[in-house]
Design a protein around this motif. Structure first.
Motif, PDB file in Angstrom:
ATOM      1  N   SER A 193       0.822  -1.208   0.000  1.00  0.00           N
ATOM      2  CA  SER A 193       0.000   0.000   0.000  1.00  0.00           C
ATOM      3  C   SER A 193       0.859   1.262   0.000  1.00  0.00           C
ATOM      4  O   SER A 193       1.800   1.397   0.785  1.00  0.00           O
ATOM      5  CB  SER A 193      -0.905   0.007   1.236  1.00  0.00           C
ATOM      6  N   ASN A 194       0.532   2.172  -0.887  1.00  0.00           N
ATOM      7  CA  ASN A 194       1.256   3.441  -0.951  1.00  0.00           C
ATOM      8  C   ASN A 194       0.741   4.451   0.056  1.00  0.00           C
ATOM      9  O   ASN A 194       1.463   5.331   0.495  1.00  0.00           O
ATOM     10  CB  ASN A 194       1.120   4.045  -2.349  1.00  0.00           C
ATOM     11  N   SER A 195      -0.541   4.329   0.398  1.00  0.00           N
ATOM     12  CA  SER A 195      -1.125   5.348   1.260  1.00  0.00           C
ATOM     13  C   SER A 195      -0.923   5.037   2.744  1.00  0.00           C
ATOM     14  O   SER A 195      -0.967   5.928   3.571  1.00  0.00           O
ATOM     15  CB  SER A 195      -2.617   5.494   0.951  1.00  0.00           C
ATOM     16  N   CYS A 196      -0.681   3.763   3.075  1.00  0.00           N
ATOM     17  CA  CYS A 196      -0.569   3.387   4.486  1.00  0.00           C
ATOM     18  C   CYS A 196       0.679   4.017   5.101  1.00  0.00           C
ATOM     19  O   CYS A 196       1.777   3.919   4.560  1.00  0.00           O
ATOM     20  CB  CYS A 196      -0.504   1.863   4.617  1.00  0.00           C
ATOM     21  N   THR A 197       0.464   4.684   6.246  1.00  0.00           N
ATOM     22  CA  THR A 197       1.591   5.345   6.899  1.00  0.00           C
ATOM     23  C   THR A 197       2.252   4.446   7.933  1.00  0.00           C
ATOM     24  O   THR A 197       3.241   4.825   8.551  1.00  0.00           O
ATOM     25  CB  THR A 197       1.120   6.622   7.614  1.00  0.00           C
ATOM     26  N   GLY A 198       1.644   3.265   8.153  1.00  0.00           N
ATOM     27  CA  GLY A 198       2.187   2.347   9.140  1.00  0.00           C
ATOM     28  C   GLY A 198       1.997   2.815  10.567  1.00  0.00           C
ATOM     29  O   GLY A 198       2.720   2.402  11.471  1.00  0.00           O
ATOM     30  N   CYS A 199       0.991   3.681  10.786  1.00  0.00           N
ATOM     31  CA  CYS A 199       0.801   4.248  12.124  1.00  0.00           C
ATOM     32  C   CYS A 199       0.232   3.233  13.114  1.00  0.00           C
ATOM     33  O   CYS A 199       0.397   3.367  14.315  1.00  0.00           O
ATOM     34  CB  CYS A 199      -0.121   5.471  12.062  1.00  0.00           C
TER      35      CYS A 199
END
Lengths: 239, 538
Positions: A193-199
């Motif tokens: 995923s490009n949008s996932c920030t991994g937060c």
């Protein structure tokens, strides 16, 4: 808070209660220590009234109303526990347990799961509904997190927290009805995923073991949600 | 002045039509098109041209002529003769017979109750005008109501007439239209929306499609009048993408109306502006539910949300929105032209006016009918529908689609209106009416509709998402002869759960086909049960 907000008085389970007009039945009930079961609701996220566990009876209305999205009204008489409500809530839980593969004994959040706790709290002793046993894959492509559709209850908390709080809108729901499932981006593996920030907010708001952190089990897999009311409060103060 | 231009257009059209000695109307609505009526239309045109009769015989495509069972249908005027199952090869014979005795072989008698018992308000132009030409709609009194409203009536006076008419929502709910309009009119704000719900999805129902295909301007006129009455400036027609013919005709109608100055900025040179756009559905039945429909137009997932707030207060993009069904809008212009009192006299005490039904299933004459409210099921099935083929007994009549129920044949004298149908466990719905004979298996009927709901449940709320799937499995178990009496109990519990706790109308009414068949045809369920272990042991 706008100075124009009016105060309403109502009765919940026979108790006289005062509330701001912009509050929901659920908020007011909880403030007063009256427990109404919820699953899709989470303080700090937009309520969607989807799980239907918080249905309450309101005198004068033939319909049951979801407490999480129903605003208080003057003179309202709310009943949060009745044989009919308890029967319906248990049955909704049974339907959820039977929908996917909820096998607590081999689940990472066993003992820390909201679905499990609800079953205990509502006295759901057995599932009379036949299990559907759908076949779902596990997405472990993300370096830190795992998505196990088998445990998902489609409460859309992950979708909402990612959209409303993190602002990434990585999650969404694809498909209709029993065939619906949560997806990342345009149904791509989570790890790509490009949008996932991994937060990790989605993992921590997930009520079940559907989203979990890799390498955690049982005691460590507990979910931390303190950040949500905190973030919401801070945003309100700034506004 | 645009008003004069419209009136001139009308009289020019009337004059042009009167020059022809013979008029041949070929139905080009979807039903007849699928039987090849476009080729019939072409063959007739070629024949007329070949004989050099272009100035004497007018051949045109028109909207639905009603009796879909006999498609393709054509009508010949001034005689008013109907021909059924016409083939392109019949063209020479039809042209030969003009002005003479009708062709026996193709003749479709119109003295049947199917035609005689109808009272056409919504369908008044259907079968008479070419849906692709605004001139023909105007020539039959179209847009006169809009002119009258814009030049002589106040918005409140318009709502007063609609309230007086007693018109109720034709999409199924039966909510009083005047009341709905009042609510939107009273909602504060300068930006308001009108939405026409053309997401007709009930299995077997095609009333809205027919109206849009036969007389699209009627719907636009109704929307424009509504917009004036409630103070809206923009409108959307939300039509399902499965209706390509209707969408095409609607698109063309909007273009024509804009060109003529009947839509767009400063309609007919008055301060009133109204613009209409068509939005297509993506095949979700639940988008017929108003909040899901609004979400879909906004570009979001077509999922319903909790009401209140109702769309009248906070609808499309958060602005006050009036949503009515195609047939509701189609009733508006006649009500304004003839007055609300005229409309209120038609029908029964609680249900005024007429209702269009798509008559289908085991009847001789299937098709589209418009009858006054209060017409009995017997009149519809046995007189208009011509009874059941092979003289088989009627078993039940299904109305209201997957949200409705099956009315057993013993209630055949039931008048068709909102209250009577609800009393018997069904509902008016949008107007689908499926007749079943004694060969129909009622448990299977219930499962058919449940299967439909499983596929169409959006999945937002738990009872509808999982409950419909479980009910479908239980019904299959009963049909397979594997269920016990406990399964019936479980089925009934699920019915209650879905009705009480589902989020939107789809889930709340999904149990209706099961409940109504369990009430009226319980034995069919019981006959299939097997003994439980305890029963077998004793």
């Amino acid at each position: 808070m706008s100075p124009k907000v009016r105060i309403k008085t109502l009765k919940i389970d026979g108790r006289d209660i005062g509330a701001r007009e912009d509050e929901t039945i659920l908020q007011v009930a909880r403030e007063n220590g009256i427990q109404i079961p919820t699953l899709c609701h989470l303080d700090g996220l937009e309520p969607i009234g989807a799980c239907r566990l918080c249905m309450v009876e309101v005198r004068g209305s033939s319909r049951l109303l979801p407490a999480c999205v129903t605003r208080v009204e003057e003179g309202m008489e709310v009943t949060t526990k009745s044989p009919r409500l308890i029967r319906h809530r248990r049955m909704i839980l049974e339907l959820l347990f039977a929908e996917r593969n909820h096998v607590c004994s081999v689940c990472v959040v066993n003992g820390k799961c909201e679905l499990q706790s609800l079953a205990v709290a509502l006295g759901m002793t057995q599932v009379r509904t036949p299990y559907r046993f759908p076949r779902f894959e596990l997405d472990a492509s993300h370096p830190r997190f795992v998505n196990d559709h088998n445990r998902c209850v489609l409460c859309a908390r992950c979708v909402r927290v990612c959209d409303e709080i993190e602002g990434a809108h990585t999650w969404d729901i694809m498909g209709r009805g029993v065939n619906g499932r949560v997806i990342t981006d345009l149904n791509e593996p989570w790890g790509e995923s490009n949008s996932c920030t991994g937060c990790g907010k989605c993992v921590h708001v997930c009520p079940t073991g559907a989203l979990s952190e890799k390498g955690t089990l049982r005691e460590d897999a507990g979910k931390q949600r303190d950040f949500l009311p905190y973030l919401t409060l801070m945003r309100e103060v700034r506004r | 002045m645009p008003i004069e231009r419209v009136l001139a257009m009308a009289s020019a059209q009337v004059e042009a039509e009167s020059k022809f000695e013979h008029h041949i109307h070929v139905c080009v609505a979807s039903g007849c098109l699928s039987s090849g009526s476009d080729r019939v239309l072409q063959a007739l045109r070629d024949e007329v041209k070949g004989r050099g009769l272009e100035n004497k015989v007018l051949v045109k495509g028109v909207g639905c002529l009603g009796l879909c069972a006999a498609a393709p249908l054509i009508a010949v005027f001034p005689e008013g003769t109907y021909y059924q199952a016409v083939k392109p090869e019949d063209a020479p014979e039809i042209i030969d017979s003009l002005g003479k005795a009708p062709i026996e072989r193709l003749h479709c008698p119109t003295d049947r109750p199917f035609f005689q018992k109808q009272n056409k308000i919504v369908l008044e132009n259907s079968g008479y005008i070419d849906p692709l030409r605004i001139e023909e709609y105007v020539a039959r009194g179209g847009y006169q109501a809009l002119i009258e409203v814009l030049t002589e009536m106040s918005p409140n006076a318009v709502i007063e007439q609609i309230t007086l008419s007693g018109l109720r929502g034709r999409g199924g709910g039966g909510y009083p239209t005047g009341l709905k309009w009042t609510t939107v009119a009273k909602s504060p704000g300068t930006l308001k929306y009108i939405i026409c719900n053309a997401d007709e999805g009930d299995p077997g129902a095609f009333m809205d499609r027919s109206v849009l295909e036969s007389d699209p301007h009627r719907v636009l006129e109704g929307m424009a009048i509504a917009a004036y009455a409630v103070g809206a400036t923009r409108g959307y027609v939300y039509c399902r993408a499965e209706y390509p013919v209707a969408i095409d005709r609607l698109d063309k109608a909007i273009k024509q109306a804009k060109k003529t100055g009947l839509l767009g900025p400063n309609v007919l040179s008055t301060p009133f502006s109204f613009d209409v756009e068509v939005r297509l559905g993506a095949g979700a039945f639940v988008c017929g539910e108003e909040t899901a429909l609004i979400a879909s137009i906004e570009g979001k997932q077509g999922r319903p949300r909790h009401r209140p707030p109702y769309p009248a207060e906070s609808g499309l993009f958060g602005y006050p929105t009036l949503i009515n069904n195609v047939e509701t809008f189609a009733n508006i212009a006649p009500i304004i032209r003839n007055g609300g009192a005229w409309f209120a006299e038609i029908g029964t005490r609680g249900s005024h006016g007429t209702k269009v039904f798509a008559l289908a299933g085991k009847v001789q004459y299937t098709g589209l009918i418009e009858v006054p409210m209060g017409t009995t099921l017997h009149e519809i099935v046995y007189e208009m529908g011509g009874g059941i083929p092979d003289n088989r007994p009627c078993k039940a009549i299904q109305t209201g689609g997957p949200s409705g129920g099956c009315i057993p044949a013993r209630f055949i004298d039931l008048p068709v209106d909102y209250e009577s149908l609800r009393e018997k466990g069904s509902m008016m719905g949008s107007g689908g009416m499926i007749v079943m004979d004694d060969t129909s298996d009622m448990v299977d009927v219930a499962r058919f509709f449940m299967e439909f709901c499983v596929g169409e449940s959006c999945g937002k709320c738990v009872p509808c998402r999982v409950g419909t799937a479980q009910m479908n499995d239980l019904l299959t178990k009963i049909i397979d002869g594997k269920a016990t009496k406990h399964d019936i109990v479980h089925l009934e519990e699920l019915c209650e759960l879905l009705r009480d706790t589902s989020l939107c109308g789809l889930g709340q009414s999904a149990p209706n086909p099961v409940v109504s068949t369990l009430t009226h045809f319980r034995q069919e369920y019981l006959d299939r049960l097997v003994e439980t272990d305890e029963e077998a042991a004793s």
